[in-house]
Design a protein around this motif. Structure first.
Motif, mmCIF file in Angstrom:
data_model
loop_
_atom_site.group_PDB
_atom_site.id
_atom_site.type_symbol
_atom_site.label_atom_id
_atom_site.label_comp_id
_atom_site.label_asym_id
_atom_site.label_seq_id
_atom_site.Cartn_x
_atom_site.Cartn_y
_atom_site.Cartn_z
ATOM 1 N N VAL A 168 -4.101 13.201 3.529
ATOM 2 C CA VAL A 168 -3.962 11.987 2.715
ATOM 3 C C VAL A 168 -4.314 12.371 1.274
ATOM 4 O O VAL A 168 -5.489 12.523 0.928
ATOM 5 N N CYS A 169 -3.308 12.546 0.454
ATOM 6 C CA CYS A 169 -3.495 13.129 -0.880
ATOM 7 C C CYS A 169 -3.534 12.098 -1.996
ATOM 8 O O CYS A 169 -3.744 12.450 -3.156
ATOM 9 N N ASN B 125 0.842 -1.193 0.000
ATOM 10 C CA ASN B 125 0.000 0.000 0.000
ATOM 11 C C ASN B 125 0.875 1.239 0.000
ATOM 12 O O ASN B 125 1.707 1.433 0.889
ATOM 13 N N LEU B 126 0.690 2.077 -1.006
ATOM 14 C CA LEU B 126 1.441 3.319 -1.111
ATOM 15 C C LEU B 126 0.499 4.484 -0.872
ATOM 16 O O LEU B 126 -0.624 4.505 -1.368
ATOM 17 N N VAL B 127 0.990 5.482 -0.107
ATOM 18 C CA VAL B 127 0.157 6.625 0.243
ATOM 19 C C VAL B 127 0.948 7.911 0.048
ATOM 20 O O VAL B 127 2.164 7.947 0.263
ATOM 21 N N GLN B 128 0.253 8.951 -0.399
ATOM 22 C CA GLN B 128 0.857 10.272 -0.552
ATOM 23 C C GLN B 128 0.379 11.144 0.603
ATOM 24 O O GLN B 128 -0.830 11.323 0.781
ATOM 25 N N LEU B 129 1.321 11.705 1.343
ATOM 26 C CA LEU B 129 0.984 12.508 2.517
ATOM 27 C C LEU B 129 1.602 13.894 2.433
ATOM 28 O O LEU B 129 2.715 14.067 1.912
ATOM 29 N N LYS B 130 0.874 14.879 2.980
ATOM 30 C CA LYS B 130 1.406 16.207 3.260
ATOM 31 C C LYS B 130 1.097 16.509 4.715
ATOM 32 O O LYS B 130 0.163 15.942 5.288
ATOM 33 N N GLN B 131 1.866 17.402 5.297
ATOM 34 C CA GLN B 131 1.634 17.698 6.713
ATOM 35 C C GLN B 131 1.795 19.173 7.026
ATOM 36 O O GLN B 131 2.514 19.899 6.355
ATOM 37 N N VAL B 132 1.070 19.594 8.059
ATOM 38 C CA VAL B 132 1.272 20.880 8.728
ATOM 39 C C VAL B 132 1.529 20.539 10.186
ATOM 40 O O VAL B 132 0.769 19.758 10.775
ATOM 41 N N MET B 133 2.581 21.107 10.775
ATOM 42 C CA MET B 133 2.922 20.715 12.143
ATOM 43 C C MET B 133 3.345 21.903 12.986
ATOM 44 O O MET B 133 3.756 22.947 12.480
#
Length: 446
Positions: free
Chosen positions: A400-401, A307-315
């Protein structure tokens, strides 16, 4: 064989007759037996003598202004038997006859429809090339292949006429419905998401034969026919050939190949049978509403795809030593911000506000992510932004993009688009034939 591909639009109706072993005898295992692997590759053996059918030589039916004679029907029955290796018996001859008659009626309708398109011409050379390809696939010369048919009582012209019609029909369907069968980007993306979501579930690679009760005279006739077909396949009739000729499922065009089926996405009765079958086994007839299935278990797997997932974050950066009040304040700030964020705006928003950090984490295998991120990566809807997630580095909002199945077996966008296009085209072709039948004047002679 390529020949079977062209037969699909013709023979998708009635089946033989038999008994419902799986339902009437639940104490018995679901498996009816193991197919003969050699039967899928070896060319059929010519019968010692052509089976003898008792039927009138005159006109049996008319399709609009076209007649079907007893001779036509006998030739089609012989061809059906030769291609499927379903052995004729006193019990199944009437049903084989009905199947062949249905096929001839469909073919007559196709010929009449093709006549409306003067520029759609299939040449003798094209038919000969198709016969040569068929012969090559079983390791024979074209002359030897036709001699095999003649040994079974089938005149070569019967095959040539059927091929000419089916080649033309495939071209007509492709030209008429190509634009309507095109697949939208949204449909492809949805299919890829389904594939990704299924990657962690148990899956079954199956062959299927579906007998539609309405086409064979009722549910009991479908049960009876399925049982006889199972017996024939266990004795050596190739599954693919039988599915091509007798199944009314869309997968009939691929020899009954239904591909990988995900656990929990099929009728519970079918799911039970698939759980019981071992690889290489053939099920007993499986009654469902409207018909009967036969399942051939080709392979199983436990969802080993990546399973491959594209993620972006704000922290918000917070050390592990941060107080509860500091953590709560950061969480409150992120929760207030979260409804305003999307995958497209996260990074821009993070750089515009003091105290926030944004990052594109790219595409990664879920198993390689930080443990705190994995639950969001696996289960959050694509396009969503998570609640704050605590790690030793701080508090994170995860977008989750994108998500897809990875690994060597994972289909790409083009493969999925092609599959959906073929499915759409097959559905439109079946509706086309249904409409032609409904509009036709079909009379059966006593």
């Amino acid at each position: 064989m390529r020949f079977q591909r062209y037969l699909t639009g013709v023979a998708i109706a009635a089946l033989l007759a038999g008994t419902a072993v799986a339902q009437t005898a639940p104490q018995e295992p679901a498996a009816a037996g193991t197919l003969n692997p050699a039967a899928e590759q070896a060319p059929p053996a010519a019968p010692a003598a052509a089976p003898q059918f008792q039927m009138a030589d005159g006109i049996l039916a008319t399709v609009n202004d076209s007649v079907i004679t007893g001779y036509d029907l006998r030739q089609r029955m012989l061809l059906l038997i030769a291609m499927t290796q379903v052995q004729p018996t006193p019990e199944n001859i009437p049903a084989i006859q009905q199947e062949a008659l249905n096929a001839l009626i469909d073919e007559r309708l196709q010929v009449q429809e093709l006549a409306n398109y003067e520029d759609l011409v299939v040449t003798d050379q094209e038919v000969s090339e198709e016969i040569a390809a068929m012969a090559q696939e079983v390791g024979a010369a074209p002359e030897a292949y036709l001699s095999f048919l003649e040994a079974g009582g089938i005149r070569p012209q019967t095959l040539r006429e059927q091929l000419r019609t089916q080649i033309g029909w495939q071209r007509l369907v492709g030209g008429r419905f190509q634009s309507r069968a095109r697949v939208s980007r949204g449909a492809v993306d949805a299919a890829l998401r389904q594939i990704s979501e299924a990657a962690s579930k148990k899956q079954y690679l199956i062959g299927e034969i579906y007998i539609e009760a309405a086409r064979v005279g009722g549910q009991q006739a479908a049960l009876n026919g399925a049982n006889q077909l199972v017996q024939q396949m266990v004795q050596g009739a190739p599954f693919q050939a039988v599915a091509q000729q007798f199944s009314s499922a869309p997968s009939a065009t691929r020899g009954g190949d239904a591909g990988w089926v995900v656990a929990g996405t099929v009728n519970p009765t079918l799911q039970t049978a698939m759980d019981q079958l071992e690889v290489g086994q053939l099920s007993r007839p499986i009654p469902v509403e409207g018909g009967v299935y036969i399942i051939y278990m080709r392979d199983k797997r436990d969802g080993a795809a990546i399973n491959l997932v594209q993620l972006k974050q704000v922290m918000v950066e917070l050390p592990e030593t941060a107080t509860e009040a500091e953590v709560a304040a950061a969480a409150q700030r992120l929760e207030a911000l979260r409804p305003q964020l999307t995958c497209d705006t996260m990074l821009q928003r993070a750089t515009s506000e003091q105290g926030l950090l944004g990052a594109d984490l790219g595409e990664a295998d879920v198993q390689n992510l930080a443990p705190q991120f994995q639950q969001v990566a696996r289960s959050a809807p694509v396009g969503s932004v998570s609640s704050p997630v605590r790690t030793p580095l701080g508090l994170h909002l995860l977008g989750v993009c994108g998500r897809r199945a990875g690994g060597a077996e994972a289909p790409n966008q083009q493969v999925v688009e092609n599959q959906l296009f073929r499915q759409n085209l097959a559905t439109l072709a079946r509706r086309y034939m249904r409409d032609l039948r409904e509009d036709a004047l079909i009379e059966y002679k006593q």
